[in-house]
Scaffold this motif. Structure first.
Motif, PDB file in Angstrom:
ATOM      1  N   HIS A 327      17.824  28.743  -1.965  1.00  0.00           N
ATOM      2  CA  HIS A 327      17.591  27.360  -1.538  1.00  0.00           C
ATOM      3  C   HIS A 327      16.872  27.424  -0.204  1.00  0.00           C
ATOM      4  O   HIS A 327      17.134  28.325   0.611  1.00  0.00           O
ATOM      5  CB  HIS A 327      18.930  26.618  -1.395  1.00  0.00           C
ATOM      6  CG  HIS A 327      18.774  25.136  -1.257  1.00  0.00           C
ATOM      7  ND1 HIS A 327      18.646  24.290  -2.335  1.00  0.00           N
ATOM      8  CD2 HIS A 327      18.702  24.338  -0.146  1.00  0.00           C
ATOM      9  CE1 HIS A 327      18.519  23.043  -1.911  1.00  0.00           C
ATOM     10  NE2 HIS A 327      18.540  23.056  -0.590  1.00  0.00           N
ATOM     11  N   PRO A 328      15.946  26.501   0.069  1.00  0.00           N
ATOM     12  CA  PRO A 328      15.224  26.544   1.347  1.00  0.00           C
ATOM     13  C   PRO A 328      16.174  26.524   2.547  1.00  0.00           C
ATOM     14  O   PRO A 328      17.046  25.669   2.650  1.00  0.00           O
ATOM     15  CB  PRO A 328      14.349  25.287   1.293  1.00  0.00           C
ATOM     16  CG  PRO A 328      14.165  25.027  -0.165  1.00  0.00           C
ATOM     17  CD  PRO A 328      15.454  25.422  -0.807  1.00  0.00           C
ATOM     18  N   ALA A 329      15.978  27.473   3.439  1.00  0.00           N
ATOM     19  CA  ALA A 329      16.886  27.620   4.587  1.00  0.00           C
ATOM     20  C   ALA A 329      16.840  26.415   5.511  1.00  0.00           C
ATOM     21  O   ALA A 329      17.860  26.025   6.088  1.00  0.00           O
ATOM     22  CB  ALA A 329      16.543  28.887   5.354  1.00  0.00           C
ATOM     23  N   ASP A 330      15.652  25.808   5.677  1.00  0.00           N
ATOM     24  CA  ASP A 330      15.567  24.668   6.584  1.00  0.00           C
ATOM     25  C   ASP A 330      16.418  23.503   6.082  1.00  0.00           C
ATOM     26  O   ASP A 330      17.040  22.784   6.881  1.00  0.00           O
ATOM     27  CB  ASP A 330      14.115  24.238   6.809  1.00  0.00           C
ATOM     28  CG  ASP A 330      13.335  24.019   5.517  1.00  0.00           C
ATOM     29  OD1 ASP A 330      13.893  24.245   4.428  1.00  0.00           O
ATOM     30  OD2 ASP A 330      12.151  23.631   5.602  1.00  0.00           O
ATOM     31  N   ASP A 331      16.488  23.326   4.755  1.00  0.00           N
ATOM     32  CA  ASP A 331      17.329  22.262   4.203  1.00  0.00           C
ATOM     33  C   ASP A 331      18.812  22.604   4.330  1.00  0.00           C
ATOM     34  O   ASP A 331      19.639  21.715   4.584  1.00  0.00           O
ATOM     35  CB  ASP A 331      16.979  22.020   2.735  1.00  0.00           C
ATOM     36  CG  ASP A 331      17.763  20.858   2.143  1.00  0.00           C
ATOM     37  OD1 ASP A 331      17.605  19.733   2.655  1.00  0.00           O
ATOM     38  OD2 ASP A 331      18.543  21.075   1.199  1.00  0.00           O
ATOM     39  N   ILE A 332      19.157  23.883   4.177  1.00  0.00           N
ATOM     40  CA  ILE A 332      20.560  24.292   4.335  1.00  0.00           C
ATOM     41  C   ILE A 332      21.049  23.966   5.732  1.00  0.00           C
ATOM     42  O   ILE A 332      22.104  23.352   5.918  1.00  0.00           O
ATOM     43  CB  ILE A 332      20.720  25.797   4.045  1.00  0.00           C
ATOM     44  CG1 ILE A 332      20.482  26.094   2.571  1.00  0.00           C
ATOM     45  CG2 ILE A 332      22.119  26.268   4.452  1.00  0.00           C
ATOM     46  CD1 ILE A 332      20.455  27.578   2.240  1.00  0.00           C
ATOM     47  N   PHE A 333      20.276  24.363   6.735  1.00  0.00           N
ATOM     48  CA  PHE A 333      20.711  24.112   8.113  1.00  0.00           C
ATOM     49  C   PHE A 333      20.726  22.620   8.422  1.00  0.00           C
ATOM     50  O   PHE A 333      21.573  22.149   9.192  1.00  0.00           O
ATOM     51  CB  PHE A 333      19.812  24.866   9.090  1.00  0.00           C
ATOM     52  CG  PHE A 333      20.178  26.312   9.255  1.00  0.00           C
ATOM     53  CD1 PHE A 333      21.252  26.685  10.044  1.00  0.00           C
ATOM     54  CD2 PHE A 333      19.471  27.300   8.595  1.00  0.00           C
ATOM     55  CE1 PHE A 333      21.602  28.016  10.195  1.00  0.00           C
ATOM     56  CE2 PHE A 333      19.811  28.636   8.734  1.00  0.00           C
ATOM     57  CZ  PHE A 333      20.881  29.001   9.540  1.00  0.00           C
ATOM     58  N   THR A 334      19.811  21.873   7.845  1.00  0.00           N
ATOM     59  CA  THR A 334      19.829  20.427   8.044  1.00  0.00           C
ATOM     60  C   THR A 334      21.128  19.839   7.505  1.00  0.00           C
ATOM     61  O   THR A 334      21.781  19.016   8.157  1.00  0.00           O
ATOM     62  CB  THR A 334      18.626  19.775   7.358  1.00  0.00           C
ATOM     63  OG1 THR A 334      17.415  20.321   7.893  1.00  0.00           O
ATOM     64  CG2 THR A 334      18.625  18.270   7.584  1.00  0.00           C
ATOM     65  N   ARG A 335      21.537  20.262   6.317  1.00  0.00           N
ATOM     66  CA  ARG A 335      22.789  19.774   5.736  1.00  0.00           C
ATOM     67  C   ARG A 335      23.997  20.183   6.589  1.00  0.00           C
ATOM     68  O   ARG A 335      24.916  19.378   6.797  1.00  0.00           O
ATOM     69  CB  ARG A 335      22.957  20.343   4.326  1.00  0.00           C
ATOM     70  CG  ARG A 335      21.966  19.806   3.298  1.00  0.00           C
ATOM     71  CD  ARG A 335      22.114  20.582   2.003  1.00  0.00           C
ATOM     72  NE  ARG A 335      21.177  20.168   0.974  1.00  0.00           N
ATOM     73  CZ  ARG A 335      21.540  19.696  -0.215  1.00  0.00           C
ATOM     74  NH1 ARG A 335      22.818  19.551  -0.510  1.00  0.00           N
ATOM     75  NH2 ARG A 335      20.630  19.376  -1.108  1.00  0.00           N
ATOM     76  N   VAL A 336      23.991  21.411   7.055  1.00  0.00           N
ATOM     77  CA  VAL A 336      25.129  21.905   7.839  1.00  0.00           C
ATOM     78  C   VAL A 336      25.298  21.095   9.111  1.00  0.00           C
ATOM     79  O   VAL A 336      26.397  20.624   9.440  1.00  0.00           O
ATOM     80  CB  VAL A 336      24.952  23.402   8.172  1.00  0.00           C
ATOM     81  CG1 VAL A 336      25.975  23.840   9.223  1.00  0.00           C
ATOM     82  CG2 VAL A 336      25.115  24.255   6.925  1.00  0.00           C
ATOM     83  N   ASP A 356      39.009  21.945   6.470  1.00  0.00           N
ATOM     84  CA  ASP A 356      37.734  21.697   7.158  1.00  0.00           C
ATOM     85  C   ASP A 356      36.608  22.493   6.512  1.00  0.00           C
ATOM     86  O   ASP A 356      35.472  22.008   6.396  1.00  0.00           O
ATOM     87  CB  ASP A 356      37.842  22.084   8.631  1.00  0.00           C
ATOM     88  CG  ASP A 356      38.716  21.134   9.427  1.00  0.00           C
ATOM     89  OD1 ASP A 356      38.638  19.926   9.162  1.00  0.00           O
ATOM     90  OD2 ASP A 356      39.451  21.600  10.304  1.00  0.00           O
ATOM     91  N   GLU A 357      36.915  23.704   6.098  1.00  0.00           N
ATOM     92  CA  GLU A 357      35.896  24.544   5.471  1.00  0.00           C
ATOM     93  C   GLU A 357      35.453  23.967   4.133  1.00  0.00           C
ATOM     94  O   GLU A 357      34.261  23.974   3.809  1.00  0.00           O
ATOM     95  CB  GLU A 357      36.445  25.967   5.313  1.00  0.00           C
ATOM     96  CG  GLU A 357      36.641  26.658   6.661  1.00  0.00           C
ATOM     97  CD  GLU A 357      37.755  27.689   6.667  1.00  0.00           C
ATOM     98  OE1 GLU A 357      38.105  28.206   5.582  1.00  0.00           O
ATOM     99  OE2 GLU A 357      38.301  27.981   7.753  1.00  0.00           O
ATOM    100  N   LEU A 358      36.403  23.456   3.372  1.00  0.00           N
ATOM    101  CA  LEU A 358      36.054  22.840   2.092  1.00  0.00           C
ATOM    102  C   LEU A 358      35.181  21.605   2.301  1.00  0.00           C
ATOM    103  O   LEU A 358      34.238  21.351   1.528  1.00  0.00           O
ATOM    104  CB  LEU A 358      37.322  22.469   1.321  1.00  0.00           C
ATOM    105  CG  LEU A 358      38.175  23.658   0.827  1.00  0.00           C
ATOM    106  CD1 LEU A 358      39.464  23.156   0.206  1.00  0.00           C
ATOM    107  CD2 LEU A 358      37.389  24.501  -0.172  1.00  0.00           C
ATOM    108  N   ARG A 359      35.469  20.845   3.338  1.00  0.00           N
ATOM    109  CA  ARG A 359      34.640  19.679   3.645  1.00  0.00           C
ATOM    110  C   ARG A 359      33.223  20.095   4.016  1.00  0.00           C
ATOM    111  O   ARG A 359      32.244  19.436   3.641  1.00  0.00           O
ATOM    112  CB  ARG A 359      35.278  18.875   4.776  1.00  0.00           C
ATOM    113  CG  ARG A 359      36.552  18.132   4.369  1.00  0.00           C
ATOM    114  CD  ARG A 359      37.261  17.587   5.580  1.00  0.00           C
ATOM    115  NE  ARG A 359      38.429  16.787   5.206  1.00  0.00           N
ATOM    116  CZ  ARG A 359      39.436  16.507   6.037  1.00  0.00           C
ATOM    117  NH1 ARG A 359      39.404  16.946   7.296  1.00  0.00           N
ATOM    118  NH2 ARG A 359      40.456  15.788   5.618  1.00  0.00           N
ATOM    119  N   LEU A 360      33.105  21.187   4.756  1.00  0.00           N
ATOM    120  CA  LEU A 360      31.778  21.671   5.126  1.00  0.00           C
ATOM    121  C   LEU A 360      31.042  22.183   3.888  1.00  0.00           C
ATOM    122  O   LEU A 360      29.856  21.894   3.697  1.00  0.00           O
ATOM    123  CB  LEU A 360      31.899  22.781   6.173  1.00  0.00           C
ATOM    124  CG  LEU A 360      30.577  23.321   6.726  1.00  0.00           C
ATOM    125  CD1 LEU A 360      30.700  23.593   8.221  1.00  0.00           C
ATOM    126  CD2 LEU A 360      30.143  24.595   6.010  1.00  0.00           C
TER     127      LEU A 360
END
Length: 383
Positions: A327-336, A356-360
């Motif tokens: 998956h595109p890394a820029d989108d992953i970090f945006t979601r995080v 908290d981890e499950l929510r993330l």
């Protein structure tokens, strides 16, 4: 052959931090030898990290920020850090501060030498430096090189180059650093720039990428130049300083305690977080625990519950996603960052609870990470 209570092999950030914590403890009068191949007398790196409370090096921080900004695929703006403060510490300030503190203790010796060998003996940890033998109750080794070649592991690199620039125009907001700006071409990697302003005309601009192969030196400069020309209204600018570094992003299982009298610290001991490359704050936490245990039990073993090992699994899954471009890394970090205000910093510090981890995880793309999870399991079994 001279014997010491402790020998610290490597006088970089990890080694000097350990020596500093020992001087702040009841063990301050123990004999300590610190060996490094070079003097730490230049500003060779910068560490950035976040903390809730004042830390041991608060007095020498170069800059601090209560607000950080992020530029991702679907969001541009500030990131809610909650109680955290983003902090910047220059290498030269750290070296000078710690060395001045250590100089107050006559039982601490420094030796500039090349370490030839470290091994376990019945009498203690044994070390040869420039063909001269030394022995100690414990050797703390930050020089051990990770192999980074086992196929069952994920072995990426975080490499970066930064310029401290002085601009003609006042183009920076000193109160709003940019911790990740993904507006650059990704080329199938995870690539971003961060901008840490010192004042309205001066900032550290750093190009960073995660992948398996270093670039040609000129490519880092080209990326920095293009970013500044496109996104920063500097007018003309001067490069006042540069920094370059490579950090392993590996889930190799390190041996923090390879033998009874040898302890590996820093990156050698697995202190670098595999999924992010962050090392400084984890090193401080782990070394504090080692010194605490030395004081209380006489042994340096840093206790860690088996349940905390789940974070290593999380790191492996994330590395698998990056390594295989699931998956595109820029989108992953945006979601995080946008889907987990405040929580993301606690998670990266490995201080969250499972809920908290499950929510993330719920904010992440489901199938790429599920596929990566099973791939990690298969690789570990095969290995």
């Amino acid at each position: 052959m001279k014997k010491y209570d402790f020998i610290i092999a490597g006088g970089g950030m990890a080694g000097l931090s350990l020596a500093y914590y020992l001087t702040q403890s009841p063990l301050r009068d123990r004999s300590i030898l610190i060996i490094d191949r070079e003097q730490k007398d230049r500003n060779d790196r910068t560490w950035c990290f976040w903390e809730r409370d004042p830390g041991p090096f608060e007095s020498i921080l170069f800059r601090t920020w209560k607000t950080v900004c992020f530029h991702g695929t679907t969001y541009t703006g500030p990131v809610d850090m909650g109680d955290y403060t983003y902090k910047m510490l220059r290498g030269i300030d750290f070296y000078e501060f710690v060395q001045n503190e250590l100089a107050k203790h006559p039982t601490i010796e420094f030796k500039q030498a090349i370490i030839n060998r470290i091994k376990e003996t019945p009498q203690g940890g044994f070390l040869i430096a420039d063909d001269e033998p030394f022995i100690a109750d414990y050797i703390f080794d930050s020089t051990f090189a990770l192999k980074l070649n086992q196929p069952e592991n994920h072995n990426l690199l975080q490499h970066f180059k930064g310029w401290v620039i002085t601009a003609e125009k006042p183009c920076f907001n000193p109160e709003k650093p940019q911790i990740m700006d993904f507006r650059i071409e990704q080329h199938g990697d995870c690539r971003f720039v961060y901008v840490l302003p010192f004042d309205e005309k001066t900032a550290l601009v750093e190009f960073t990428l995660f992948n398996e192969k270093l670039l040609e030196k000129s490519e880092y400069d080209d990326q920095l130049r293009q970013y500044i020309d496109r996104f920063l209204d500097t007018g003309t600018y001067q490069i006042a300083d540069t920094e370059y570094g490579v950090i392993p992003m590996s889930d190799e299982l390190t041996q923090e305690y390879p033998s009874e009298h040898i302890v590996r610290i820093g990156t050698s001991g697995g202190y670098t977080k595999a999924s992010t490359g962050y090392t400084f704050q984890r090193t401080q936490r782990y070394l504090s625990a080692i010194v605490k245990n030395l004081v209380e039990t006489g042994k340096p073993i840093r206790p860690e519950s088996w349940f905390r090992r789940r974070f290593k699994v999380y790191d492996s899954v994330f590395l698998n996603v990056l390594e295989n471009n699931r998956h595109p890394a820029d989108d992953i970090f945006t979601r995080v960052y946008t889907g987990n205000p405040r929580r993301v910093f606690t998670f990266l510090d490995e201080d969250t609870h499972v809920l908290d981890e499950l929510r993330l995880f719920a904010t992440m793309p489901f199938w790429p990470f599920l596929t990566a999870f099973f791939a990690v399991i298969r690789r570990k079994i095969a290995g």
